[in-house]
Design a protein around this motif. Structure first.
Motif, PDB file in Angstrom:
ATOM      1  N   ARG A   1      -2.640   0.068  17.252  1.00  0.00           N
ATOM      2  CA  ARG A   1      -2.216  -1.026  16.367  1.00  0.00           C
ATOM      3  C   ARG A   1      -2.768  -0.839  14.960  1.00  0.00           C
ATOM      4  N   ASP A   2      -4.035  -0.443  14.850  1.00  0.00           N
ATOM      5  CA  ASP A   2      -4.633  -0.212  13.531  1.00  0.00           C
ATOM      6  C   ASP A   2      -3.939   0.935  12.808  1.00  0.00           C
ATOM      7  N   GLY A   3      -3.638   1.985  13.544  1.00  0.00           N
ATOM      8  CA  GLY A   3      -2.970   3.129  12.939  1.00  0.00           C
ATOM      9  C   GLY A   3      -1.570   2.794  12.456  1.00  0.00           C
ATOM     10  N   LEU A   4      -0.814   2.050  13.275  1.00  0.00           N
ATOM     11  CA  LEU A   4       0.546   1.702  12.871  1.00  0.00           C
ATOM     12  C   LEU A   4       0.570   0.700  11.728  1.00  0.00           C
ATOM     13  N   SER A   5      -0.486  -0.062  11.560  1.00  0.00           N
ATOM     14  CA  SER A   5      -0.520  -1.006  10.444  1.00  0.00           C
ATOM     15  C   SER A   5      -0.707  -0.277   9.109  1.00  0.00           C
ATOM     16  N   GLN A   6      -1.135   0.980   9.140  1.00  0.00           N
ATOM     17  CA  GLN A   6      -1.362   1.747   7.918  1.00  0.00           C
ATOM     18  C   GLN A   6      -0.177   2.628   7.533  1.00  0.00           C
ATOM     19  N   ARG A   7       0.924   2.525   8.262  1.00  0.00           N
ATOM     20  CA  ARG A   7       2.060   3.388   7.939  1.00  0.00           C
ATOM     21  C   ARG A   7       2.741   2.918   6.670  1.00  0.00           C
ATOM     22  N   ARG A   8       3.389   3.837   6.010  1.00  0.00           N
ATOM     23  CA  ARG A   8       4.094   3.549   4.762  1.00  0.00           C
ATOM     24  C   ARG A   8       5.581   3.350   5.067  1.00  0.00           C
ATOM     25  N   PRO A   9       6.312   2.695   4.172  1.00  0.00           N
ATOM     26  CA  PRO A   9       7.751   2.501   4.410  1.00  0.00           C
ATOM     27  C   PRO A   9       8.482   3.845   4.485  1.00  0.00           C
ATOM     28  N   TRP A  10       9.420   3.913   5.435  1.00  0.00           N
ATOM     29  CA  TRP A  10      10.155   5.173   5.627  1.00  0.00           C
ATOM     30  C   TRP A  10      11.019   5.484   4.408  1.00  0.00           C
ATOM     31  N   ALA A  11      11.543   4.463   3.755  1.00  0.00           N
ATOM     32  CA  ALA A  11      12.372   4.698   2.565  1.00  0.00           C
ATOM     33  C   ALA A  11      11.562   5.375   1.466  1.00  0.00           C
ATOM     34  N   GLU A  12      10.289   5.044   1.381  1.00  0.00           N
ATOM     35  CA  GLU A  12       9.421   5.675   0.387  1.00  0.00           C
ATOM     36  C   GLU A  12       9.172   7.147   0.718  1.00  0.00           C
TER      37      GLU A  12
ATOM     38  N   THR B   1      -0.919  25.295  -7.761  1.00  0.00           N
ATOM     39  CA  THR B   1      -1.997  24.311  -7.623  1.00  0.00           C
ATOM     40  C   THR B   1      -1.454  22.889  -7.646  1.00  0.00           C
ATOM     41  N   ASP B   2      -0.408  22.655  -8.458  1.00  0.00           N
ATOM     42  CA  ASP B   2       0.237  21.343  -8.478  1.00  0.00           C
ATOM     43  C   ASP B   2       0.894  21.056  -7.124  1.00  0.00           C
ATOM     44  N   ALA B   3       1.521  22.055  -6.551  1.00  0.00           N
ATOM     45  CA  ALA B   3       2.164  21.881  -5.242  1.00  0.00           C
ATOM     46  C   ALA B   3       1.121  21.598  -4.154  1.00  0.00           C
ATOM     47  N   LEU B   4       0.011  22.315  -4.182  1.00  0.00           N
ATOM     48  CA  LEU B   4      -1.032  22.086  -3.177  1.00  0.00           C
ATOM     49  C   LEU B   4      -1.667  20.708  -3.327  1.00  0.00           C
ATOM     50  N   SER B   5      -1.859  20.256  -4.561  1.00  0.00           N
ATOM     51  CA  SER B   5      -2.435  18.919  -4.745  1.00  0.00           C
ATOM     52  C   SER B   5      -1.454  17.844  -4.287  1.00  0.00           C
ATOM     53  N   ARG B   6      -0.154  18.049  -4.529  1.00  0.00           N
ATOM     54  CA  ARG B   6       0.847  17.103  -4.030  1.00  0.00           C
ATOM     55  C   ARG B   6       0.875  17.058  -2.507  1.00  0.00           C
ATOM     56  N   ILE B   7       0.772  18.223  -1.886  1.00  0.00           N
ATOM     57  CA  ILE B   7       0.775  18.273  -0.418  1.00  0.00           C
ATOM     58  C   ILE B   7      -0.428  17.513   0.128  1.00  0.00           C
ATOM     59  N   ARG B   8      -1.606  17.728  -0.475  1.00  0.00           N
ATOM     60  CA  ARG B   8      -2.804  17.010  -0.017  1.00  0.00           C
ATOM     61  C   ARG B   8      -2.650  15.503  -0.182  1.00  0.00           C
ATOM     62  N   LYS B   9      -2.125  15.078  -1.324  1.00  0.00           N
ATOM     63  CA  LYS B   9      -1.925  13.645  -1.562  1.00  0.00           C
ATOM     64  C   LYS B   9      -0.904  13.063  -0.595  1.00  0.00           C
ATOM     65  N   ASN B  10       0.195  13.786  -0.366  1.00  0.00           N
ATOM     66  CA  ASN B  10       1.217  13.296   0.559  1.00  0.00           C
ATOM     67  C   ASN B  10       0.704  13.232   1.990  1.00  0.00           C
ATOM     68  N   LEU B  11      -0.073  14.222   2.399  1.00  0.00           N
ATOM     69  CA  LEU B  11      -0.625  14.189   3.753  1.00  0.00           C
ATOM     70  C   LEU B  11      -1.547  12.995   3.940  1.00  0.00           C
ATOM     71  N   ALA B  12      -2.338  12.696   2.942  1.00  0.00           N
ATOM     72  CA  ALA B  12      -3.232  11.545   3.043  1.00  0.00           C
ATOM     73  C   ALA B  12      -2.456  10.232   2.985  1.00  0.00           C
ATOM     74  N   TYR B  13      -1.447  10.159   2.136  1.00  0.00           N
ATOM     75  CA  TYR B  13      -0.718   8.914   1.937  1.00  0.00           C
ATOM     76  C   TYR B  13       0.234   8.604   3.101  1.00  0.00           C
ATOM     77  N   PHE B  14       0.951   9.622   3.577  1.00  0.00           N
ATOM     78  CA  PHE B  14       1.941   9.440   4.649  1.00  0.00           C
ATOM     79  C   PHE B  14       1.438   9.942   6.001  1.00  0.00           C
ATOM     80  N   LYS B  15       0.130   9.959   6.202  1.00  0.00           N
ATOM     81  CA  LYS B  15      -0.454  10.520   7.418  1.00  0.00           C
ATOM     82  C   LYS B  15       0.131   9.886   8.693  1.00  0.00           C
ATOM     83  N   VAL B  16       0.214   8.586   8.743  1.00  0.00           N
ATOM     84  CA  VAL B  16       0.713   7.903   9.939  1.00  0.00           C
ATOM     85  C   VAL B  16       2.190   8.210  10.154  1.00  0.00           C
TER      86      VAL B  16
END
Length: 121
Positions: free
Chosen positions: A36-47, A61-76
């Protein structure tokens, strides 16, 4: 020829405690709470699939930083996608599902139903 006297043998068995059901309930309670805690942290699928926010990175380096940010942001969301793919592959191959269920049953038997005062060796 005489037979040697038989020594009396007492069979002293340790009483086995009942199945540790509070540990079983605690396990499933923690599991459902963490899901339940994990699913409450999910981001909208449209985003996640918004094409207007996607652009070509300028450098590696820009691509790698974007990948790291996306993995952290859309992890769930990514975990949900991987879980759905895994579930589909398990249901499309029933033998692998049976093997996984057997492993789960063996783990539950060895870990959850053992006496809590003895270490698993």
């Amino acid at each position: 020829m005489s037979t040697p006297p038989t020594l009396p043998v007492t069979n002293q068995q340790q009483p086995q405690p009942p199945i540790n059901t509070p540990a079983f309930r605690t396990f499933f309670s923690r599991l459902s709470t963490s899901i339940r805690d994990g699913l409450s942290q999910r981001r909208p699928w449209a985003e996640l699939v918004d094409r207007s926010s996607m652009a070509r990175p300028e450098s590696l380096t820009d691509a790698l930083s974007r990948i790291r940010k996306n993995l952290a942001y859309f992890k769930v969301n990514y975990v949900a996608i991987v879980s759905l793919v895994l579930a589909f592959s398990l249901f499309s191959h029933p033998l692998s599902l049976l093997v996984l269920l057997g492993l789960l049953a063996a783990w539950m038997f060895l870990y959850l139903f053992r006496p809590s005062d003895q270490a698993l060796i």
